[in-house]
Design a protein around this motif. Structure first.
Motif, PDB file in Angstrom:
ATOM      1  N   HIS B  72       0.820  -1.211   0.000  1.00  0.00           N
ATOM      2  CA  HIS B  72       0.000   0.000   0.000  1.00  0.00           C
ATOM      3  C   HIS B  72       0.853   1.260   0.000  1.00  0.00           C
ATOM      4  O   HIS B  72       0.493   2.261  -0.595  1.00  0.00           O
ATOM      5  CB  HIS B  72      -0.951  -0.003   1.197  1.00  0.00           C
ATOM      6  CG  HIS B  72      -1.947  -1.100   1.120  1.00  0.00           C
ATOM      7  ND1 HIS B  72      -2.875  -1.154   0.112  1.00  0.00           N
ATOM      8  CD2 HIS B  72      -2.154  -2.193   1.889  1.00  0.00           C
ATOM      9  CE1 HIS B  72      -3.625  -2.243   0.268  1.00  0.00           C
ATOM     10  NE2 HIS B  72      -3.197  -2.895   1.344  1.00  0.00           N
ATOM     11  N   PHE B  73       1.981   1.197   0.708  1.00  0.00           N
ATOM     12  CA  PHE B  73       2.862   2.370   0.748  1.00  0.00           C
ATOM     13  C   PHE B  73       3.358   2.718  -0.649  1.00  0.00           C
ATOM     14  O   PHE B  73       3.406   3.873  -1.036  1.00  0.00           O
ATOM     15  CB  PHE B  73       4.066   2.120   1.656  1.00  0.00           C
ATOM     16  CG  PHE B  73       3.725   2.137   3.110  1.00  0.00           C
ATOM     17  CD1 PHE B  73       3.250   3.309   3.698  1.00  0.00           C
ATOM     18  CD2 PHE B  73       3.883   1.012   3.897  1.00  0.00           C
ATOM     19  CE1 PHE B  73       2.930   3.341   5.041  1.00  0.00           C
ATOM     20  CE2 PHE B  73       3.565   1.037   5.233  1.00  0.00           C
ATOM     21  CZ  PHE B  73       3.090   2.195   5.814  1.00  0.00           C
ATOM     22  N   PHE B  74       3.715   1.667  -1.398  1.00  0.00           N
ATOM     23  CA  PHE B  74       4.232   1.907  -2.737  1.00  0.00           C
ATOM     24  C   PHE B  74       3.152   2.493  -3.634  1.00  0.00           C
ATOM     25  O   PHE B  74       3.367   3.493  -4.328  1.00  0.00           O
ATOM     26  CB  PHE B  74       4.764   0.604  -3.343  1.00  0.00           C
ATOM     27  CG  PHE B  74       5.196   0.766  -4.774  1.00  0.00           C
ATOM     28  CD1 PHE B  74       6.346   1.460  -5.086  1.00  0.00           C
ATOM     29  CD2 PHE B  74       4.438   0.228  -5.807  1.00  0.00           C
ATOM     30  CE1 PHE B  74       6.748   1.619  -6.401  1.00  0.00           C
ATOM     31  CE2 PHE B  74       4.828   0.389  -7.129  1.00  0.00           C
ATOM     32  CZ  PHE B  74       5.986   1.084  -7.425  1.00  0.00           C
ATOM     33  N   LEU B  75       1.975   1.868  -3.598  1.00  0.00           N
ATOM     34  CA  LEU B  75       0.901   2.354  -4.468  1.00  0.00           C
ATOM     35  C   LEU B  75       0.499   3.770  -4.085  1.00  0.00           C
ATOM     36  O   LEU B  75       0.257   4.616  -4.947  1.00  0.00           O
ATOM     37  CB  LEU B  75      -0.296   1.401  -4.394  1.00  0.00           C
ATOM     38  CG  LEU B  75       0.024  -0.020  -4.893  1.00  0.00           C
ATOM     39  CD1 LEU B  75      -1.153  -0.958  -4.651  1.00  0.00           C
ATOM     40  CD2 LEU B  75       0.406   0.002  -6.371  1.00  0.00           C
ATOM     41  N   ALA B  76       0.475   4.033  -2.769  1.00  0.00           N
ATOM     42  CA  ALA B  76       0.133   5.386  -2.315  1.00  0.00           C
ATOM     43  C   ALA B  76       1.200   6.375  -2.783  1.00  0.00           C
ATOM     44  O   ALA B  76       0.886   7.464  -3.273  1.00  0.00           O
ATOM     45  CB  ALA B  76       0.000   5.419  -0.799  1.00  0.00           C
ATOM     46  N   PHE B 252       1.864   9.462   6.135  1.00  0.00           N
ATOM     47  CA  PHE B 252       2.569   9.276   4.873  1.00  0.00           C
ATOM     48  C   PHE B 252       1.874  10.017   3.749  1.00  0.00           C
ATOM     49  O   PHE B 252       2.007   9.679   2.590  1.00  0.00           O
ATOM     50  CB  PHE B 252       2.691   7.780   4.561  1.00  0.00           C
ATOM     51  CG  PHE B 252       3.431   7.035   5.631  1.00  0.00           C
ATOM     52  CD1 PHE B 252       4.814   7.054   5.668  1.00  0.00           C
ATOM     53  CD2 PHE B 252       2.745   6.364   6.630  1.00  0.00           C
ATOM     54  CE1 PHE B 252       5.513   6.406   6.664  1.00  0.00           C
ATOM     55  CE2 PHE B 252       3.438   5.703   7.630  1.00  0.00           C
ATOM     56  CZ  PHE B 252       4.818   5.724   7.649  1.00  0.00           C
ATOM     57  N   ALA B 253       1.136  11.075   4.128  1.00  0.00           N
ATOM     58  CA  ALA B 253       0.229  11.737   3.187  1.00  0.00           C
ATOM     59  C   ALA B 253       0.944  12.357   1.992  1.00  0.00           C
ATOM     60  O   ALA B 253       0.327  12.561   0.950  1.00  0.00           O
ATOM     61  CB  ALA B 253      -0.595  12.810   3.899  1.00  0.00           C
ATOM     62  N   GLU B 255       4.188  11.250   0.959  1.00  0.00           N
ATOM     63  CA  GLU B 255       5.372  10.463   0.624  1.00  0.00           C
ATOM     64  C   GLU B 255       5.402  10.170  -0.875  1.00  0.00           C
ATOM     65  O   GLU B 255       4.514   9.506  -1.407  1.00  0.00           O
ATOM     66  CB  GLU B 255       5.393   9.162   1.417  1.00  0.00           C
ATOM     67  CG  GLU B 255       6.710   8.425   1.266  1.00  0.00           C
ATOM     68  CD  GLU B 255       6.842   7.269   2.238  1.00  0.00           C
ATOM     69  OE1 GLU B 255       7.662   7.383   3.151  1.00  0.00           O
ATOM     70  OE2 GLU B 255       6.107   6.276   2.089  1.00  0.00           O
ATOM     71  N   THR B 256       6.444  10.654  -1.553  1.00  0.00           N
ATOM     72  CA  THR B 256       6.582  10.383  -2.976  1.00  0.00           C
ATOM     73  C   THR B 256       7.465   9.150  -3.165  1.00  0.00           C
ATOM     74  O   THR B 256       8.038   8.631  -2.205  1.00  0.00           O
ATOM     75  CB  THR B 256       7.233  11.572  -3.707  1.00  0.00           C
ATOM     76  OG1 THR B 256       8.534  11.764  -3.156  1.00  0.00           O
ATOM     77  CG2 THR B 256       6.413  12.833  -3.540  1.00  0.00           C
ATOM     78  N   ILE B 257       7.554   8.694  -4.423  1.00  0.00           N
ATOM     79  CA  ILE B 257       8.344   7.497  -4.714  1.00  0.00           C
ATOM     80  C   ILE B 257       9.778   7.627  -4.207  1.00  0.00           C
ATOM     81  O   ILE B 257      10.304   6.745  -3.533  1.00  0.00           O
ATOM     82  CB  ILE B 257       8.367   7.227  -6.227  1.00  0.00           C
ATOM     83  CG1 ILE B 257       6.985   6.836  -6.719  1.00  0.00           C
ATOM     84  CG2 ILE B 257       9.348   6.119  -6.566  1.00  0.00           C
ATOM     85  CD1 ILE B 257       6.612   5.422  -6.430  1.00  0.00           C
ATOM     86  N   SER B 258      10.400   8.761  -4.524  1.00  0.00           N
ATOM     87  CA  SER B 258      11.792   8.936  -4.114  1.00  0.00           C
ATOM     88  C   SER B 258      11.936   8.860  -2.589  1.00  0.00           C
ATOM     89  O   SER B 258      12.875   8.260  -2.080  1.00  0.00           O
ATOM     90  CB  SER B 258      12.337  10.273  -4.607  1.00  0.00           C
ATOM     91  OG  SER B 258      12.596  10.225  -5.984  1.00  0.00           O
ATOM     92  N   LEU B 259      10.996   9.467  -1.885  1.00  0.00           N
ATOM     93  CA  LEU B 259      11.062   9.429  -0.420  1.00  0.00           C
ATOM     94  C   LEU B 259      10.863   8.017   0.109  1.00  0.00           C
ATOM     95  O   LEU B 259      11.512   7.596   1.065  1.00  0.00           O
ATOM     96  CB  LEU B 259       9.999  10.350   0.180  1.00  0.00           C
ATOM     97  CG  LEU B 259      10.369  11.832   0.210  1.00  0.00           C
ATOM     98  CD1 LEU B 259       9.120  12.679   0.277  1.00  0.00           C
ATOM     99  CD2 LEU B 259      11.249  12.130   1.405  1.00  0.00           C
TER     100      LEU B 259
END
Lengths: 276, 301
Positions: B72-76, B252-253, B255-259
């Motif tokens: 979910h973190f990745f998709l978000a 994690f509102a 959080e981008t991919i790089s982060l």
């Protein structure tokens, strides 16, 4: 062209300028305010008694002076390395025809290495530096920034070289100069302004770089100014005056440099695609 | 915008054979450095992403990639990155185009305005982050302070620490910092357009809008393409400002991919999984950069 009356245009341009500059000016005031004035409501834009205590605190008491030195050394060394290596490469790509248009292909390949998002190579480069025992050293950043700036130098200098007619060098070579002699005595002086602009761009890029510096340097002895600043921002208790003072010092040389290369800014930012 | 062609007439001076050797010699250091610092790391990313470590032993597996789809973190993070990029790109483009058109006419003090507008873009991203931490601080920041002095209630405006406003805040900061980039490239594009088409349009009695639509826009297309593609690549990889402003939070509102890759690799030391995500990001940005290189190539040919 769209005929907006000047009466409408000036306020709009002035507004844009205000929006662009006011936040930076606000940081400048915070760096010069006593703590009481920093927290004043409504905000004090102009009327406060300035003090240099935060600058003293940041650069004499705390380690920001050291970060500043590190940033300078890293930026200067990596720029120098990238310029030497890249200018020679650019010269070869601008002046020699390689078989099967290898020169064109090489140029584009070199450019494409510049397009990778930095985070993609952050993990392997971190592991590489760890295995080489270079974590928390200035050398690691010099090496990485050299590689980072290299495609930029090659692409910019190749463009500048291509703008100089070959005949000038040929004349020198007919007069008995060797190839590299002609490069040094004829070509380089002609592209000197471009070379200087490219150097300034490299300095700016190295000075501003954050991600690799964050990943590779975590000790006070090795960290650069941006990492030092970031470390303070994300702490629980933030010293706003110190932060701002450090921010102003990190910003001023860059703005001076940027003004110096204004003429080449468009070209540099678009990697030569648009010549302003 | 065009360069003198390098091809065509052969370049023959005495000793062409040794010339070729010299060419390879001169370009070799560049190639060597880039292989070591770009190509080798890329290969390493691929091999890392294909290995799963469990209990001290690592084996080849597609496990890291399989994990992506249920993370979910990745998709978000992917969603945040796309929203961030789309919003910032749109706003920056239209604002930058507007400013460029505004400044393309005769304007007293234009070079001064131009220099002033470029300041945000030249700031180190970390410093831009600091500037806006100060501006957006809910208690003593200039934004809320100013609103309060106008009699507005700012209790709900916590900007970067509000789940609702955090994304808006970081997009706004990006727009503030990078609209000048669009402006600069598009202004250069506008100034490279010759006068004749405008004179012709004027003779035809075109309205200002028609002229803009049918003369300016088509001739500006190359510059627009360059500006959009370069910005897109930068937006997809955004890290610095978000790291300083929100660290991906609240929660994690933002959080981008790089982060997320950074967190996975350098907080959790899960290098294999971080490499798999890096690989996905690489593919996405490669598609954009391939377009860009094609544009450049077309320009040079």
């Amino acid at each position: 062209m769209i005929n907006l009356r000047p009466l409408l245009r000036y306020p709009l341009v002035a507004l844009a300028t205000l929006v662009a500059l006011a936040p930076v000016y606000w940081m400048l005031t915070i760096s010069l305010k006593h703590e009481v004035d920093q927290f004043a409501v409504p905000p004090l834009w102009f009327s406060f008694t300035p003090t240099l205590e935060h600058y003293r605190d940041a650069f004499l008491t705390r380690n920001f002076g050291h970060y500043l030195i590190t940033s300078t050394i890293v930026a200067v060394c990596s720029t120098f390395c990238a310029l030497v290596i890249g200018t020679l490469g650019a010269y070869a790509l601008a002046r020699f025809q390689m078989p099967r248009r290898l020169d064109r292909k090489l140029s584009l390949w070199i450019l494409s290495t510049r397009m990778f998002p930095p985070i993609v190579t952050a993990v392997p480069l971190f592991l590489m530096m760890r295995d080489l025992g270079l974590l928390n050293t200035r050398a690691s950043l010099v090496i990485l920034y050299t590689g980072f700036n290299l495609p930029f130098v090659v692409w910019m200098m190749r463009g500048f070289f291509l703008e100089v007619p070959r005949e000038l060098e040929e004349a020198a070579m007919v007069d008995g100069d060797s190839r590299l002699g002609a490069l040094r005595r004829v070509l380089l002086p002609l592209v000197a302004p471009g070379l200087a602009a490219t150097a300034v761009f490299c300095l700016i890029i190295s000075w501003n770089e954050f991600l690799f510096a964050l990943v590779l340097t975590q000790t006070d002895a090795a960290m650069t100014l941006p990492v030092g600043i970031a470390g303070r921002v994300t702490q629980y208790e933030i010293k706003w005056g110190v932060m701002s003072a450090a921010g102003v010092v990190a910003m001023v040389p860059i703005l001076i440099f940027a003004l110096a290369v204004q003429k080449y800014l468009v070209r540099g930012l678009s990697l030569g695609a648009v010549k302003g | 915008m065009s360069e003198p062609s390098n091809s065509g007439v052969g370049y023959r001076v005495p000793g062409a054979g040794s010339d070729r050797r010299l060419a390879y010699l001169l370009v070799a250091p560049t190639v060597a450095v880039l292989v070591a610092l770009s190509i080798y790391p890329l290969i390493h990313v691929v091999t890392l992403s294909l290995q799963v470590t469990s209990g001290g032993a690592s084996r080849w597996s597609l496990g890291n990639f399989a994990r992506l789809f249920s993370d979910h973190f990745f998709l978000a993070a992917l969603g945040h990155t796309l929203v961030y990029a789309a919003c910032a790109l749109t706003l920056e483009f239209f604002l930058g185009l507007g400013l460029a058109v505004l400044m393309n006419n005769q304007l007293r003090g234009r070079s001064l305005f131009r220099a002033a507008l470029l300041v945000p873009m030249m700031l180190p991203t970390v410093v831009a982050g600091v500037v806006w931490r100060l501006m957006l601080n809910p208690n003593f920041g200039a934004v809320n302070g100013t609103l309060r002095s106008w009699g507005l209630n700012t209790a709900a405006l916590t900007w970067t620490s509000s789940p609702r406003l955090a994304m808006l805040s970081i997009v706004a900061v990006d727009v503030w910092q990078w609209t000048p980039f669009m402006f600069l490239i598009l202004l250069a594009g506008l100034q490279a357009i010759p006068q004749e088409p405008y004179e012709a349009a004027c003779m035809d009695g075109s309205s200002a809008w028609q002229t803009f639509r049918h003369v300016t826009l088509p001739l500006l297309k190359p510059a627009i393409l360059v500006a959009l593609l370069l910005r897109t690549m930068d937006l997809l990889r955004v890290f610095d400002q978000v790291f300083i402003l929100t660290e991906g939070g609240p929660g994690f509102a933002t959080e981008t991919i790089s982060l997320y890759i950074y967190r996975t690799a350098f907080r959790f030391s899960d290098f294999g999984y971080a490499a798999a995500m890096s690989f996905v990001l690489l593919i996405v940005t490669n598609i954009v950069s391939a377009f860009y290189i094609r544009v450049l190539q077309a320009r040079e040919a």
